[in-house]
Motif scaffolding. Structure first.
Motif, short mmCIF file in Angstrom:
data_model
loop_
_atom_site.label_atom_id
_atom_site.label_comp_id
_atom_site.label_asym_id
_atom_site.label_seq_id
_atom_site.Cartn_x
_atom_site.Cartn_y
_atom_site.Cartn_z
N ASP A 270 -9.34 -0.84 0.24
CA ASP A 270 -8.21 -1.34 -0.57
C ASP A 270 -7.15 -0.25 -0.68
OD1 ASP A 270 -9.70 0.37 -2.16
OD2 ASP A 270 -9.60 -0.88 -3.96
N THR B 179 -0.68 -7.61 4.12
CA THR B 179 -2.02 -8.20 4.11
C THR B 179 -2.28 -8.93 5.42
OG1 THR B 179 -2.03 -8.45 1.70
CG2 THR B 179 -3.50 -9.88 2.95
N SER C 152 -4.91 -7.51 8.20
CA SER C 152 -5.97 -8.43 8.59
C SER C 152 -6.00 -8.59 10.10
CB SER C 152 -5.80 -9.80 7.91
OG SER C 152 -6.02 -9.72 6.53
N TYR D 41 -8.46 -9.64 4.31
CA TYR D 41 -7.75 -8.92 3.26
C TYR D 41 -6.90 -9.88 2.45
CZ TYR D 41 -9.28 -4.42 4.99
OH TYR D 41 -10.07 -3.35 5.36
N MET E 102 -9.90 -5.62 0.66
CA MET E 102 -10.85 -6.31 1.52
C MET E 102 -11.52 -7.42 0.71
SD MET E 102 -14.10 -4.76 3.69
CE MET E 102 -13.10 -3.48 4.47
#
Length: 234
Positions: A69, A113, A117, A163, A178
């Protein structure tokens, strides 16, 4: 398989976790390892011990670092999880920048994000669409959160993307974290927990009857290979 290991000090807990990582790498010497790091005071000890005591014995060229994170701040901000790891470990060892993938905390959270990902899904081995890290290193908050998945966002435990965006309910800071499936499916899901203030919440998390109550307990009881490295002393 569930390992619960208690140690006399945070340094000893960190030493044991690092030794575990290096032994796992020794058992499979022909391949790279993917490791997802967390931030906070406990990982700071881990980073310091790793650089001070194990740097010469670690095959850095076989490790690819990711982050569990990140707070949505620039990397030079004192709250940056990447910044912490960079100051205490990455900048002091011989590892190329191509071997770590930071979350761009200063970017637009929703866009980063998706971007992160995508990076993880294309660089980490996947099984049924889920990235499978070799090691995911986690902490536990006093409220039972882990990976910036707070108790009010349990939906992040079962979403499809690796994510997601989270907001700290106490100070409203935005984070990228995560989600549940990669946390659960890692080859080693390791909780590094230190401090007397974590005794109460850790007892609840280890309680099978509380597995659905806290994000950390959900991960602990559902992970395919959960491991605990704890030093519950001040």
């Amino acid at each position: 398989m569930i390992d619960r290991n208690l140690y006399a000090s945070p340094v000893q807990a960190s030493q044991a976790l690092i030794t575990h990582i290096l032994e796992a790498m020794d058992e499979e010497p022909e391949r790279p390892f993917t490791i997802a790091l967390s931030g906070g005071t406990t990982p700071a000890t881990l980073f310091e011990v790793w650089e001070r005591e194990y740097a010469a014995y670690t095959p850095w060229f076989r490790i690819y670092f990711y982050w569990v994170d990140e707070r949505c701040v620039p990397p030079d901000d004192e709250l940056s999880n990447f910044g912490l790891a960079n100051r205490l470990l990455l900048s002091k060892i011989e590892i190329p920048s191509s071997h770590y993938y930071r979350i761009v905390g200063e970017g637009v959270p929703e866009e980063e994000t998706k971007q992160y990902s995508s990076i993880v899904k294309t660089t980490v081995p996947t099984v049924d669409g889920v990235p499978v890290f070799d090691f995911v290193l986690l902490g536990i908050g006093e409220d039972g959160h882990t990976s910036s998945i707070f108790p009010d966002r349990q939906d992040l435990l079962t979403v499809g993307e690796p994510y997601g965006v989270s907001v700290n309910p106490y100070n409203k800071t935005v984070r990228i974290c995560m989600t549940g499936f990669p946390l659960i499916e890692a080859r080693h899901t390791c909780f590094l927990v230190t401090g007397e203030n974590k005794c109460s919440i850790l007892k609840e998390i280890l309680d099978k009857n509380k597995e659905e109550v806290y994000p950390a307990s959900y991960i602990w009881h559902h992970a395919r290979n959960p491991q605990l490295y704890a030093s519950l002393v001040s």
